[in-house]
Design a protein around this motif. Sequence first.
Motif, PDB file in Angstrom:
ATOM      1  N   ASN A  57       0.810  -1.235   0.000  1.00 15.87           N
ATOM      2  CA  ASN A  57       0.000   0.000   0.000  1.00 15.87           C
ATOM      3  C   ASN A  57       0.832   1.269   0.000  1.00 15.87           C
ATOM      4  OD1 ASN A  57      -2.345  -1.623   0.177  1.00 15.87           O
ATOM      5  ND2 ASN A  57      -2.247  -1.626   2.409  1.00 15.87           N
ATOM      6  N   ASN A  59       1.994   4.372  -1.678  1.00 13.12           N
ATOM      7  CA  ASN A  59       1.477   5.195  -2.773  1.00 13.12           C
ATOM      8  C   ASN A  59       2.622   6.038  -3.328  1.00 13.12           C
ATOM      9  OD1 ASN A  59       0.156   7.066  -4.432  1.00 13.12           O
ATOM     10  ND2 ASN A  59      -1.680   7.027  -3.169  1.00 13.12           N
ATOM     11  N   TRP A  60       3.204   5.583  -4.447  1.00 13.07           N
ATOM     12  CA  TRP A  60       4.331   6.306  -5.032  1.00 13.07           C
ATOM     13  C   TRP A  60       3.897   7.639  -5.623  1.00 13.07           C
ATOM     14  CZ3 TRP A  60       8.922   4.754  -3.680  1.00 13.07           C
ATOM     15  CH2 TRP A  60       9.138   3.414  -3.365  1.00 13.07           C
ATOM     16  N   TRP A 138      11.592   8.454  -7.396  1.00 13.88           N
ATOM     17  CA  TRP A 138      10.233   8.985  -7.364  1.00 13.88           C
ATOM     18  C   TRP A 138      10.179  10.394  -6.795  1.00 13.88           C
ATOM     19  CZ3 TRP A 138       6.107   7.105  -9.771  1.00 13.88           C
ATOM     20  CH2 TRP A 138       6.106   5.758 -10.154  1.00 13.88           C
ATOM     21  N   PRO A 248      -4.330   0.505  -7.423  1.00 15.79           N
ATOM     22  CA  PRO A 248      -3.078   0.393  -6.649  1.00 15.79           C
ATOM     23  C   PRO A 248      -1.824   0.519  -7.493  1.00 15.79           C
ATOM     24  CG  PRO A 248      -4.169  -1.742  -6.851  1.00 15.79           C
ATOM     25  CD  PRO A 248      -5.124  -0.730  -7.365  1.00 15.79           C
ATOM     26  N   TYR A 249      -1.912   0.267  -8.802  1.00 18.40           N
ATOM     27  CA  TYR A 249      -0.724   0.308  -9.651  1.00 18.40           C
ATOM     28  C   TYR A 249      -0.668   1.547 -10.553  1.00 18.40           C
ATOM     29  CZ  TYR A 249      -0.662  -4.579  -8.227  1.00 18.40           C
ATOM     30  OH  TYR A 249      -0.661  -5.740  -7.487  1.00 18.40           O
ATOM     31  N   SER A 250      -1.616   2.454 -10.396  1.00 19.82           N
ATOM     32  CA  SER A 250      -1.646   3.636 -11.265  1.00 19.82           C
ATOM     33  C   SER A 250      -1.430   4.940 -10.517  1.00 19.82           C
ATOM     34  CB  SER A 250      -2.995   3.704 -11.998  1.00 19.82           C
ATOM     35  OG  SER A 250      -4.065   3.849 -11.074  1.00 19.82           O
ATOM     36  N   THR A 251      -1.246   4.889  -9.211  1.00 18.89           N
ATOM     37  CA  THR A 251      -1.065   6.128  -8.463  1.00 18.89           C
ATOM     38  C   THR A 251       0.223   6.840  -8.863  1.00 18.89           C
ATOM     39  OG1 THR A 251      -0.038   4.864  -6.668  1.00 18.89           O
ATOM     40  CG2 THR A 251      -2.406   5.300  -6.513  1.00 18.89           C
TER      41      THR A 251
END
Length: 300
Positions: A57, A59-60, A138, A248-251
């Motif tokens: 969880n 969030n990048w 990031w 979860p993979y597009s943030t």
Amino acid sequence: AGATEAGGLGVEEVPVPPVRRAVAIAVPGFASLALIWQCFMTAEQRNTIGVYLWVANLNWGEFTMAAVFALLACLAAGTVLGSLIAARSPTPGTRTEGGKVSVGILAAVSLGAAIAGLYAVIASQYFVGETLGRFLSWALWPITPIVGMAVAMAVVAARQWRAPHGGWSALLAAPTGSIVAATLGMLLVQYALTARRSLDTALLIDVAGRVGGLLIGVGVVMALVQPLMFRLILSAPLVVISAAIVGPYSTGILGVIYALAVAVWWAARLWSRILRPTQPAPPGEARVLVTGVRPPGGGG
């Protein structure tokens, strides 16, 4: 040297920044703290077979936006302080007024990049399962275009090629509406991704996530364009796409898109307010420029 060669064209006295400029510092500053706090508190560190640690969880995109807002807060503070020092200076010193503003911008860039790097270092120590290099990527890569635009602004201010109407503090004040919308959107997205679900709350949590994606799209549109009509046209497809890809993979994608939108906003300000400013000319002068004919009663 640049001001002397230009003959003083386009150079204006640096005005005292108004008190409301403090909003441009406080809004991105508190937004950065809120995002980095939620990023740390909602991520979970898990253990696999007692040996391998990994983080869930995380969030990048939220981490990236926290770094972007930290840089924007520093740039707003540095520009305001530089303008205030230049306007309040009773006697001319070794640096010109524009030079003092440029020093404030460059100092703010350094501080903002340092805070983004500090976020990465703290996160790598807090989440043992993630390496420092990933957090640095990031945090620093998405703000690189913004740093480039800020350095270009500092060069223009130092050379005194042009002074923007209203002063540098007004030019470089980030759009607070965009920051607020994007921050609320990312907070809602992370809440939807990490909240505990039940049969009664699952639908509301999903709706909150979609609304969060929509708000992020609104923040992107508000940073990209200014006229209301253009915002309505661009927001129609963009907010739908941003709301649809929430997951979860597009943030990370959403965070990088917003960072690029802020960089485009800076580039547009640099082009439209400094490099190619559009200032209305007097009616008589306009006729001379267009037709090449002197107006009646005009001078030589």
